[in-house]
Design a protein around this motif. Structure first.
Motif, PDB file in Angstrom:
ATOM      1  N   TYR A  50       0.810  -1.412  -0.543  1.00 19.87           N
ATOM      2  CA  TYR A  50       0.262  -0.071   0.076  1.00 19.87           C
ATOM      3  C   TYR A  50       0.818   1.336  -0.460  1.00 19.87           C
ATOM      4  CZ  TYR A  50      -3.558  -3.121   0.801  1.00 19.87           C
ATOM      5  OH  TYR A  50      -4.845  -4.051   0.467  1.00 19.87           O
ATOM      6  N   LYS A  53       4.719   0.100  -3.245  1.00 20.96           N
ATOM      7  CA  LYS A  53       4.640  -0.235  -4.850  1.00 20.96           C
ATOM      8  C   LYS A  53       4.393   0.635  -5.371  1.00 20.96           C
ATOM      9  CE  LYS A  53       4.225  -5.289  -4.227  1.00 20.96           C
ATOM     10  NZ  LYS A  53       3.686  -7.076  -5.053  1.00 20.96           N
ATOM     11  N   PRO A  54       2.950   1.722  -4.958  1.00 19.84           N
ATOM     12  CA  PRO A  54       2.573   2.543  -5.727  1.00 19.84           C
ATOM     13  C   PRO A  54       3.624   3.626  -6.322  1.00 19.84           C
ATOM     14  CG  PRO A  54       0.889   2.305  -3.617  1.00 19.84           C
ATOM     15  CD  PRO A  54       1.941   1.719  -3.981  1.00 19.84           C
ATOM     16  N   SER A  64       5.074   1.971  -9.795  1.00 18.74           N
ATOM     17  CA  SER A  64       4.423   1.515 -10.289  1.00 18.74           C
ATOM     18  C   SER A  64       4.302   2.911 -11.147  1.00 18.74           C
ATOM     19  CB  SER A  64       2.678   1.224  -9.897  1.00 18.74           C
ATOM     20  OG  SER A  64       1.671   1.172 -10.782  1.00 18.74           O
ATOM     21  N   ALA A  65       4.276   4.292  -9.775  1.00 19.22           N
ATOM     22  CA  ALA A  65       3.827   5.374 -10.645  1.00 19.22           C
ATOM     23  C   ALA A  65       4.742   5.441 -11.451  1.00 19.22           C
ATOM     24  CB  ALA A  65       4.331   6.683  -9.450  1.00 19.22           C
TER      25      ALA A  65
END
Length: 197
Positions: free
Chosen positions: A119, A122-123, A126-127
């Motif tokens: 949470y 990883k975001p 990913s960005a």
């Protein structure tokens, strides 16, 4: 193959650093070139003031651009990854992890922080357009015992097994990832191709 290994702990003695070092040793044993950076290697002013022209930052950016993959290890503080790591990741260009495989690793005081990888970290990866972000590894602090003197740190057997399995998956993902084609080469291939309709 080239992998950039990035440690997010500001401390010299760090459980996430232990896992990062074990990962480096394992990958080098497979013939992978590994270059390691720690957030504490960068002057705080360069990170806080986003000095893209800093020689250390420039060196880091150049190696990330050349890399096939990235291993990121961080302690979890207050349900998120290290703030110093975030400031360093913020210096990467928008598509810095395009065509790269990423293995995230985190350590924390309890399993209550286990989801911080999914949470929080990883975001961000990913960005940055990571081609593939593998299932992260979370280790409870009790699973890592610091070595005294010249003795190496010890991992709980279950953690050591998970780390080795994740590194095997990471190595396989590096080997199978498609290699980017330079725009000039791609254009030449398209122009010289025999098309039929």
């Amino acid at each position: 193959m080239l992998v950039v290994s990035l440690g997010g702990s500001p401390s010299l003695r760090s459980r996430s650093g232990v896992l990062l070092e074990r990962s480096r040793q394992w990958l080098q044993g497979q013939g992978v070139e590994v270059v390691t950076f720690q957030v504490r290697d960068f002057p705080a002013e360069d990170l806080l003031h986003a000095r893209f022209d800093s020689p250390k930052v420039q060196h880091f950016l150049a190696l990330v651009e050349q890399a096939d993959g990235l291993v990121v290890a961080t302690p979890v503080y207050k349900a998120s990854f290290a703030g110093a790591l975030k400031t360093l990741l913020d210096l990467l260009p928008e598509r810095a992890l395009n065509h790269k495989v990423v293995l995230p690793i985190a350590t924390g005081g309890s399993i209550a922080h286990m989801l911080a990888v999914d949470y929080a970290l990883k975001p961000v990866l990913s960005a940055l357009k990571a081609q593939e972000t593998l299932q992260g590894i979370f280790a409870d602090d009790s699973q890592i015992t610091y070595g005294e003197g010249n003795n190496a740190a010890q991992l709980a057997p279950v953690l050591e097994q998970r780390l080795n399995e994740s590194l095997e998956l990471f190595h396989s993902a590096l080997a199978r990832r498609p290699k980017p084609v330079a725009p000039g080469v791609l254009n030449e291939r398209l122009l010289s191709a025999r098309w039929s309709i």
